[in-house]
Design a protein around this motif. Structure first.
Motif, short mmCIF file in Angstrom:
data_model
loop_
_atom_site.label_atom_id
_atom_site.label_comp_id
_atom_site.label_asym_id
_atom_site.label_seq_id
_atom_site.Cartn_x
_atom_site.Cartn_y
_atom_site.Cartn_z
N GLU A 244 -16.39 -48.77 11.01
CA GLU A 244 -17.08 -47.48 11.00
C GLU A 244 -17.62 -47.17 12.39
O GLU A 244 -18.31 -48.00 12.99
CB GLU A 244 -18.22 -47.49 9.98
CG GLU A 244 -18.89 -46.14 9.83
CD GLU A 244 -19.92 -46.09 8.71
OE1 GLU A 244 -20.69 -45.11 8.66
OE2 GLU A 244 -19.95 -47.03 7.90
N GLU A 245 -17.27 -45.99 12.88
CA GLU A 245 -17.76 -45.53 14.18
C GLU A 245 -18.15 -44.06 14.07
O GLU A 245 -17.32 -43.23 13.71
CB GLU A 245 -16.68 -45.69 15.27
CG GLU A 245 -16.28 -47.13 15.55
CD GLU A 245 -15.17 -47.22 16.59
OE1 GLU A 245 -14.70 -46.15 17.06
OE2 GLU A 245 -14.77 -48.34 16.93
N ASN A 246 -19.39 -43.77 14.35
CA ASN A 246 -19.87 -42.38 14.33
C ASN A 246 -19.55 -41.68 13.01
O ASN A 246 -19.01 -40.56 12.98
CB ASN A 246 -19.28 -41.59 15.51
CG ASN A 246 -19.64 -42.20 16.85
OD1 ASN A 246 -20.77 -42.64 17.05
ND2 ASN A 246 -18.66 -42.23 17.76
N ASP A 247 -19.84 -42.38 11.91
CA ASP A 247 -19.63 -41.86 10.55
C ASP A 247 -18.16 -41.61 10.21
O ASP A 247 -17.84 -40.86 9.28
CB ASP A 247 -20.42 -40.55 10.34
CG ASP A 247 -21.92 -40.77 10.46
OD1 ASP A 247 -22.40 -41.83 10.01
OD2 ASP A 247 -22.61 -39.89 10.99
N GLU A 248 -17.26 -42.22 10.97
CA GLU A 248 -15.82 -42.15 10.66
C GLU A 248 -15.30 -43.57 10.44
O GLU A 248 -15.79 -44.53 11.05
CB GLU A 248 -15.04 -41.47 11.79
CG GLU A 248 -15.40 -40.00 11.97
CD GLU A 248 -14.60 -39.35 13.10
OE1 GLU A 248 -14.22 -38.18 12.96
OE2 GLU A 248 -14.37 -40.04 14.12
N ILE A 249 -14.28 -43.69 9.56
CA ILE A 249 -13.70 -44.99 9.25
C ILE A 249 -12.35 -45.12 9.96
O ILE A 249 -11.49 -44.24 9.85
CB ILE A 249 -13.49 -45.17 7.73
CG1 ILE A 249 -14.81 -44.99 6.98
CG2 ILE A 249 -12.90 -46.56 7.43
CD1 ILE A 249 -15.86 -46.03 7.32
N LYS A 325 -7.48 -43.43 12.25
CA LYS A 325 -8.61 -42.87 11.50
C LYS A 325 -8.15 -42.55 10.08
O LYS A 325 -7.10 -41.93 9.87
CB LYS A 325 -9.15 -41.61 12.18
CG LYS A 325 -10.42 -41.07 11.52
CD LYS A 325 -11.02 -39.91 12.28
CE LYS A 325 -10.28 -38.63 12.03
NZ LYS A 325 -11.01 -37.45 12.58
#
Length: 327
Positions: A244-249, A325
């Motif tokens: 998870e990075e900046n609310d993205e998977i 992503k």
């Protein structure tokens, strides 16, 4: 020119009592293609085969073969061949008699039956096995005979329900390669059920991923592997690191890493450093389990030949080659 659609399922649903096995399932299968239904046990794969073959009637939705709605059409009128998990060969009949069985039920003449058997036996390279009984055949030979027994009926569609699951790993790989060669040679539309992602990736033109009766994604093997749309597909089709990075998977396959010291182009933005928790030798690759400096647990598959001798105790820096992503 567009490829002909041999089979189409539109919004198909089916339940066993209160338990829903298939939910609003839609799929188009092109003529001559090899399509795998991939998913864990109990996800609805075999139920779909039984619906396509006519042994189950969907609660909702429609099935079309060559554009014709199959509602009310009995199984023996659908021109569908079936290869079962255990092959279901008659042990008291030799190979020729096993192949003849369906032709007799369909009232083919003796001459016509012999011509069909000769043609199929030659295509499957089992001419020298016709006098043998099933217990005299290897697993791969039994698989060919089971396939031949379905093909002599000249089906429009071939359904296969985990036909390689009873074979050992080495034989399964060999028979799998043979099966794909035969399918491409005969150009028969094939629907293949499996829970083995390696089988699906190596055999298929298209893969339909299922879970709990839901169709999650349809795509080519490369699309499913490199660009899964959800966490389940990413993790079920091969190993996956989900980050998870900046609310993205994002998904990172273990083999999408290399040692940073072997890559002069590395920079801090595409590298991670961590302490090795465990190391597993897998032949040409070695799987490292790392605890990164920011607290993530990562699996990385590196070429064994590139690893230094002290890798088992060292802290390592890896370069990330790509990531996907999830939508």
């Amino acid at each position: 020119m567009e490829n002909k659609i041999r089979l189409e399922l539109k919004n198909v649903s089916f339940s066993y009592g209160k338990n829903t096995a298939v939910k609003n399932f839609s799929l188009q299968v092109e003529d001559g293609s090899f399509t795998s239904l991939l998913g864990p046990s109990g996800c609805g794969k075999t139920t779909l085969l039984r619906i396509i073959s006519g042994f189950l009637e969907p609660k909702e939705g429609e099935i079309f073969i060559d554009g014709k709605n199959q509602k009310g059409i009995e199984p023996n009128r659908r021109r569908i061949g079936m290869v079962f998990q255990d092959y279901a060969l008659f042990p008291h009949l030799n190979v020729r008699q096993n192949l003849l069985y369906g032709l007799k039920i369909n009232h083919k003449s003796k001459q016509e039956s012999e011509e069909i058997i000769s043609k199929i036996a030659k295509s499957l390279e089992i001419e020298n096995l016709l006098a043998r009984f099933p217990n005299e055949l290897s697993g791969g030979q039994q698989q060919r005979v089971a396939l031949g027994r379905a093909l002599v009926l000249e089906p429009a569609i071939l359904l296969m329900d985990e036909p390689l699951s009873s074979l050992d790993t080495k034989l399964r790989t060999y028979v799998r390669e043979e099966l794909r060669e035969i399918q491409e040679k005969l150009k028969i539309t094939t629907i293949y059920v499996t829970h083995d992602q390696e089988e699906a990736l190596s055999l298929s033109d298209k893969i339909a991923v299922l879970n709990e009766g839901n169709l999650l994604q349809v795509g080519t093997p490369k699309e499913i592997y490199f660009a899964p749309k959800d966490k389940f597909t990413a993790d079920f089709v091969g190993r996956a690191n989900l980050i998870e990075e900046n609310d993205e998977i994002f998904m990172i396959r273990p083999e999408w890493f290399e040692l940073a010291e072997n890559s002069p182009a590395s920079n801090q933005t595409d590298c991670l450093t961590g302490k090795i928790i465990s190391k597993t030798f897998l032949g040409e690759k070695t799987r490292l389990k790392l605890l990164t400096n920011d607290g993530k647990t990562i699996l990385a598959d590196l070429r064994t030949i590139t690893l230094p001798e002290n890798i088992s105790t060292a802290e390592v820096t890896l370069r990330l080659l790509r990531k996907t992503k999830l939508s």
